[in-house]
Design a protein around this motif. Structure first.
Motif, mmCIF file in Angstrom:
data_model
loop_
_atom_site.group_PDB
_atom_site.id
_atom_site.type_symbol
_atom_site.label_atom_id
_atom_site.label_comp_id
_atom_site.label_asym_id
_atom_site.label_seq_id
_atom_site.Cartn_x
_atom_site.Cartn_y
_atom_site.Cartn_z
ATOM 1 N N LEU A 24 -27.605 0.064 -59.050
ATOM 2 C CA LEU A 24 -27.822 -0.813 -57.903
ATOM 3 C C LEU A 24 -26.529 -1.028 -57.127
ATOM 4 C CD1 LEU A 24 -29.812 -2.528 -56.327
ATOM 5 C CD2 LEU A 24 -29.347 -4.418 -57.896
ATOM 6 N N VAL A 123 -33.485 -10.000 -58.727
ATOM 7 C CA VAL A 123 -33.693 -8.643 -58.230
ATOM 8 C C VAL A 123 -34.508 -7.861 -59.256
ATOM 9 C CG1 VAL A 123 -32.590 -6.534 -57.411
ATOM 10 C CG2 VAL A 123 -31.475 -8.746 -57.024
ATOM 11 N N ASN A 125 -35.467 -4.456 -60.165
ATOM 12 C CA ASN A 125 -35.112 -3.062 -59.911
ATOM 13 C C ASN A 125 -36.188 -2.126 -60.482
ATOM 14 O OD1 ASN A 125 -33.564 -0.901 -58.998
ATOM 15 N ND2 ASN A 125 -32.295 -0.851 -60.837
ATOM 16 N N ILE A 153 -36.615 -10.254 -54.926
ATOM 17 C CA ILE A 153 -36.659 -9.035 -54.119
ATOM 18 C C ILE A 153 -36.836 -7.838 -55.043
ATOM 19 C CG2 ILE A 153 -35.414 -7.568 -52.469
ATOM 20 C CD1 ILE A 153 -33.934 -10.022 -51.508
ATOM 21 N N VAL A 155 -36.650 -3.904 -55.597
ATOM 22 C CA VAL A 155 -35.898 -2.788 -55.036
ATOM 23 C C VAL A 155 -36.000 -1.576 -55.948
ATOM 24 C CG1 VAL A 155 -34.219 -4.379 -53.993
ATOM 25 C CG2 VAL A 155 -33.705 -3.313 -56.195
ATOM 26 N N SER A 156 -35.565 -0.450 -55.430
ATOM 27 C CA SER A 156 -35.392 0.743 -56.258
ATOM 28 C C SER A 156 -34.041 1.347 -55.911
ATOM 29 C CB SER A 156 -36.503 1.768 -56.009
ATOM 30 O OG SER A 156 -36.196 2.989 -56.677
ATOM 31 N N ASN A 162 -35.926 -0.979 -50.280
ATOM 32 C CA ASN A 162 -35.553 -2.392 -50.104
ATOM 33 C C ASN A 162 -34.078 -2.678 -50.359
ATOM 34 O OD1 ASN A 162 -37.596 -3.873 -49.008
ATOM 35 N ND2 ASN A 162 -38.217 -4.883 -50.897
ATOM 36 N N VAL A 163 -33.246 -1.660 -50.511
ATOM 37 C CA VAL A 163 -31.820 -1.910 -50.756
ATOM 38 C C VAL A 163 -31.181 -2.593 -49.542
ATOM 39 C CG1 VAL A 163 -29.572 -0.803 -51.105
ATOM 40 C CG2 VAL A 163 -31.536 -0.086 -52.469
ATOM 41 N N GLU A 164 -31.544 -2.152 -48.331
ATOM 42 C CA GLU A 164 -30.993 -2.770 -47.126
ATOM 43 C C GLU A 164 -31.476 -4.213 -46.986
ATOM 44 O OE1 GLU A 164 -28.661 -1.780 -45.045
ATOM 45 O OE2 GLU A 164 -28.405 -0.035 -46.339
ATOM 46 N N THR A 165 -32.716 -4.453 -47.355
ATOM 47 C CA THR A 165 -33.240 -5.825 -47.321
ATOM 48 C C THR A 165 -32.434 -6.723 -48.255
ATOM 49 O OG1 THR A 165 -35.470 -5.053 -46.797
ATOM 50 C CG2 THR A 165 -35.270 -7.266 -47.742
ATOM 51 N N LEU A 166 -32.151 -6.203 -49.445
ATOM 52 C CA LEU A 166 -31.347 -6.965 -50.400
ATOM 53 C C LEU A 166 -29.954 -7.212 -49.848
ATOM 54 C CD1 LEU A 166 -30.813 -8.249 -53.146
ATOM 55 C CD2 LEU A 166 -30.324 -5.964 -54.053
#
Length: 304
Positions: A24, A123, A125, A153, A155-156, A162-166
């Motif tokens: 991550l 998070v 993941n 949130i 993410v993967s 969703n990395v940019e969202t995080l």
């Protein structure tokens, strides 16, 4: 941009082993700065990685996973995880997306984090493995209740989902202020340390369960063309230490094939990171019970 709107702060990642914290960090920073393996306890130091942009500077602290301390190395790793919670601006508690409950060793950490005033984000993941019909809010209810996070949130790190969202949510949670580090710095460890970690990564990847966690890497020689202009290749010589003779045999492999493959893959990673050709030479030595020795732990950078 108005300097008063710039944000900067320390963000620490915690969670049980093997939930993808290092992956991550690499995804968020968009560079490989932490070693990645599917085995727990890969990360042994609080690695400080820096993501700088016009809007913000995020300083990530990637910590060892939480697990019971069975030796002096284990005690060091657990203490590192706890220390990383101090004096930070945001905690990312990383879990695996899915119906998982806290393990016994996590409960004390969740209680500690829940008692802190430090804001946190939960998070989840590995969301690429999650079935759409699985409601995260329900299956991660125990974590939500214990942490009372700003957000949950999914993410993967593997796919970038969703990395940019995080990242945007992280930035919004940081205090306003100037950058903490020069903006051209990616991490506060040396290239020598990075070389050590990349070699250790390939040891984990190539031996998997055959060699336990009694592996340390010590860089003996580190010379690059940037420091020595007369050199066309970087020269890196390193010793891989194990605790038992049987582990040495496993690492070397029949006819030295496994050690050669470890060296080949580590060299490719080093060349990609350093931006120059690399001549890598590896040795394997036995250092009995080094994980139980405070002196040897300090030697390898795992003690104070």
């Amino acid at each position: 941009m108005n300097p008063e709107e710039h944000r900067a702060g320390l963000v620490t990642l915690v969670g049980r082993p093997n939930v993808g914290k290092s992956s991550l960090v690499n995804a968020l920073v968009r560079e490989k700065v932490c070693i990645v393996s599917d085995r727990p306890q890969t990360t042994r130091n609080r690695i400080r990685c820096i993501d700088s942009s016009e809007r913000a500077q995020i300083v990530f602290v990637d910590t060892p996973g939480v697990y019971p301390a069975r030796n002096r190395l284990g005690e060091f790793l657990l203490e590192e995880a706890k220390t990383s919670l101090e004096s930070v601006d945001l905690i990312l508690y990383v879990v695996e997306a899915g119906p998982f409950s806290p393990e016994p060793e996590e409960e004390a950490l969740l209680e500690l984090i829940g008692s802190l005033a430090t804001p946190r984000i939960l998070v989840a993941n590995k969301a690429d493995r999650l079935r759409e019909e699985v409601p995260l809010e329900t299956v991660l209810k125990v974590y939500l209740e214990a942490l009372n996070p700003l957000a949950l949130i999914a993410v993967s790190a593997k796919t970038g989902f969703n990395v940019e969202t995080l990242r945007e949510r992280i930035v919004s949670a940081l205090p306003t202020g100037p950058s903490l580090f020069p903006e051209d710095i990616l991490m506060d460890h040396t290239e020598r340390f990075l070389a050590q970690e990349l070699i250790r990564e390939q040891v984990f990847r190539q031996t998997r369960d055959e060699v336990p966690h009694g592996v340390a890497v010590e860089i003996e020689t580190f010379k690059t063309p940037f420091e020595y202009p007369d050199r066309q290749k970087a020269l890196i010589q390193a010793t891989i230490y194990v605790e038992r003779p049987s582990q040495k045999g496993i690492l070397i492999g029949a006819g030295g094939k496994r050690l050669k493959e470890i060296g080949r893959l580590a060299r490719l990673s080093l060349e990609a990171q350093l931006g120059c050709p690399v001549f890598l030479e590896l040795w394997v030595k036995v250092l009995p019970d080094w994980r139980k020795s405070p002196l040897q732990l300090r030697r390898f950078g795992y003690g104070r």
